[in-house]
Design a protein around this motif. Sequence first.
Motif, PDB file in Angstrom:
ATOM      1  N   CYS A  29       0.829  -1.210   0.000  1.00 60.08           N
ATOM      2  CA  CYS A  29       0.000   0.000   0.000  1.00 60.08           C
ATOM      3  C   CYS A  29       0.862   1.258   0.000  1.00 60.08           C
ATOM      4  O   CYS A  29       0.621   2.198  -0.773  1.00 60.08           O
ATOM      5  CB  CYS A  29      -0.932   0.006   1.208  1.00 60.08           C
ATOM      6  N   MET A  30       1.869   1.280   0.871  1.00 59.01           N
ATOM      7  CA  MET A  30       2.719   2.469   0.972  1.00 59.01           C
ATOM      8  C   MET A  30       3.506   2.698  -0.311  1.00 59.01           C
ATOM      9  O   MET A  30       3.639   3.834  -0.779  1.00 59.01           O
ATOM     10  CB  MET A  30       3.658   2.329   2.172  1.00 59.01           C
ATOM     11  N   ALA A  31       4.011   1.609  -0.912  1.00 59.36           N
ATOM     12  CA  ALA A  31       4.770   1.759  -2.157  1.00 59.36           C
ATOM     13  C   ALA A  31       3.863   2.257  -3.278  1.00 59.36           C
ATOM     14  O   ALA A  31       4.247   3.124  -4.073  1.00 59.36           O
ATOM     15  CB  ALA A  31       5.399   0.417  -2.547  1.00 59.36           C
ATOM     16  N   ILE A  33       0.965   3.996  -2.990  1.00 56.95           N
ATOM     17  CA  ILE A  33       0.584   5.392  -2.733  1.00 56.95           C
ATOM     18  C   ILE A  33       1.751   6.335  -2.993  1.00 56.95           C
ATOM     19  O   ILE A  33       1.579   7.417  -3.569  1.00 56.95           O
ATOM     20  CB  ILE A  33       0.068   5.535  -1.288  1.00 56.95           C
ATOM     21  N   TRP A  34       2.942   5.928  -2.585  1.00 56.71           N
ATOM     22  CA  TRP A  34       4.126   6.780  -2.806  1.00 56.71           C
ATOM     23  C   TRP A  34       4.332   7.049  -4.297  1.00 56.71           C
ATOM     24  O   TRP A  34       4.595   8.179  -4.705  1.00 56.71           O
ATOM     25  CB  TRP A  34       5.354   6.097  -2.208  1.00 56.71           C
ATOM     26  N   GLN A  35       4.180   6.007  -5.124  1.00 59.35           N
ATOM     27  CA  GLN A  35       4.349   6.193  -6.564  1.00 59.35           C
ATOM     28  C   GLN A  35       3.217   7.019  -7.160  1.00 59.35           C
ATOM     29  O   GLN A  35       3.445   7.890  -8.011  1.00 59.35           O
ATOM     30  CB  GLN A  35       4.428   4.829  -7.256  1.00 59.35           C
ATOM     31  N   GLU A  37       1.174   9.218  -5.646  1.00 54.68           N
ATOM     32  CA  GLU A  37       1.251  10.619  -5.228  1.00 54.68           C
ATOM     33  C   GLU A  37       2.476  11.296  -5.831  1.00 54.68           C
ATOM     34  O   GLU A  37       2.443  12.485  -6.145  1.00 54.68           O
ATOM     35  CB  GLU A  37       1.281  10.714  -3.697  1.00 54.68           C
ATOM     36  N   GLY A  38       3.551  10.519  -6.031  1.00 54.59           N
ATOM     37  CA  GLY A  38       4.731  11.082  -6.681  1.00 54.59           C
ATOM     38  C   GLY A  38       4.443  11.518  -8.107  1.00 54.59           C
ATOM     39  O   GLY A  38       5.011  12.505  -8.594  1.00 54.59           O
ATOM     40  N   THR A 272       0.947   4.808 -14.426  1.00 50.79           N
ATOM     41  CA  THR A 272       0.649   4.497 -13.028  1.00 50.79           C
ATOM     42  C   THR A 272      -0.021   3.134 -12.835  1.00 50.79           C
ATOM     43  O   THR A 272      -0.386   2.788 -11.703  1.00 50.79           O
ATOM     44  CB  THR A 272      -0.273   5.583 -12.447  1.00 50.79           C
ATOM     45  N   ALA A 275       1.564   0.862 -10.159  1.00 50.06           N
ATOM     46  CA  ALA A 275       1.375   1.369  -8.802  1.00 50.06           C
ATOM     47  C   ALA A 275      -0.047   1.108  -8.312  1.00 50.06           C
ATOM     48  O   ALA A 275      -0.263   0.803  -7.134  1.00 50.06           O
ATOM     49  CB  ALA A 275       1.682   2.867  -8.758  1.00 50.06           C
ATOM     50  N   TYR A 388      -7.764   6.898  -7.259  1.00 52.18           N
ATOM     51  CA  TYR A 388      -6.744   6.609  -8.270  1.00 52.18           C
ATOM     52  C   TYR A 388      -7.255   5.883  -9.522  1.00 52.18           C
ATOM     53  O   TYR A 388      -6.523   5.807 -10.508  1.00 52.18           O
ATOM     54  CB  TYR A 388      -5.634   5.759  -7.648  1.00 52.18           C
TER      55      TYR A 388
END
Length: 508
Positions: A29-31, A33-35, A37-38, A272, A275, A388
């Motif tokens: 999840c964190m990876a 979201i990080w991508q 949002e990046g 995306t 991600a 997303y």
Amino acid sequence: MEREIAPRMRITMPGAALLAAALAGLAFCMAGIWQLEGARAGVTITQLETGTTPLTVYRRDGAGPSPVVVIAHGFAGSRQLMEAYALTLAHAGYLVVSFDFEGHGRNPTPMSGDVTRIDGTTRKLMAEIGRVTDTALALPGADGRVALLGHSMASDIIVRQAMVDPRIAATVAISMFSEAATASTPRNLLIITGAWETSLRRDALRNLRLADPAAAEGDTVGDPAGSGGRRAVVAPGVEHVSVLYSSTALREARDWLDQVFSRSSSGPVAATGGAIVLLLAGVVVLAWPLANLLPKGDGPPAPIPLRALAIATLVPALVTPVVLRLVETRFLPVLVADYLAVHLFVYGVLSLALLRLQGVRFGRLAWFATLALAAYGIFGLGGALDRYVASFMPIAARVPIIAAIAVGAVPCMLADSIANQGGRAALWRTLWIRTAFLASLGGAVALDFKRLFFLLIIIPVIVLFFIVFGLIGGCVGRRTGSPTATGVGLGLILAWSLGVSFPMFLPG
């Protein structure tokens, strides 16, 4: 010593596996979201409206006056589904405006007109694109030049609109199906097709060869920077939906617009898709350790005898489409969702009745587990989808639609869950159960193709639901031992998913 170690391992191994799943799910999840949002970093995203049409404006921070790109989604889609193109073009310096068509996403105005006639629904959607284009060109930072980009259903709309609106300098049609194009119009047409879209690839080549009979895929005919050009390209390894996340397709769209507008863009390509898969996989993986926080139920229900399973699945699959062929089901302001709600209800009630007549026990309903499953599916996974992927949070006009579909979806998914023992049945049994239901929908379309054609577009949504939400429901069912909790919870999620996906529609 061995007698002491073995029990200790039986106690700790499940706990270790749950901890590993929780950590893996959080990491995914964190990876993701990080991508995701990046990909938005450096772009200002603003929500606007023109009339009742909701808009999202994407603009690179610090960008000067630039051409406008208006982006349109396909049938049953929404603005979020087109964000990879919006972000890629915004990073390239374009002022990008995406919107929800009438009847889609958060647009409260239903589609209307005759969907089978060019002067019906098509003209109304063209008029909506015209209004969005007017608003986009009036935004600060617009330099007066404009292009259209659209996917699937929208490809025909933007092609026709570009042919009647002289302001349109370029058109990017993704997964295009349109019979409107001529040898020279619309001006500067790029057609992008996924490699697995066989029939659409043939149609793209046909449209390219209107301009040059000797042209092949990948050729550019004419001069997009001058008198006008046309190009048809294939994005490798993708189909009708994943073409929206193909780096090849995204790059081709950006480069085509650069040629038309004599620009040289830089910036990342926001592919995306990976991600999004990572984030959704993380939410699904987390369902297992979270389900183990629920009260533990009784042991698994007894397997259903093969004969009983066959009767409870095959009879509804055959009877439901035949019976409903004779029933008028138009009662909701949405395309074919009213039929689907009735189909779900009849199929589910028949299946439940046949299971009960053959002595299958349904078991208790664990209300807390039901609500927990519904909340996790709708607000956990659904929240990620809404930000997303595609619109998942309904406007007020869709709430009665969700409620009406739930009347059919709950008994259908209840029957599904009881038949597959709340997720404990062998895989082949689960595939049998769900294939029978999908076959019943296919039979309905075959019996009344003109009326139910749009069901074919929704069937992939149901397949995705079975894969993603079915895995989450299985975690709850195996923990609680309550197929009824799983069935009711999944029924509520299915009703919500369909209620926010179907376009709202009023004839006339």
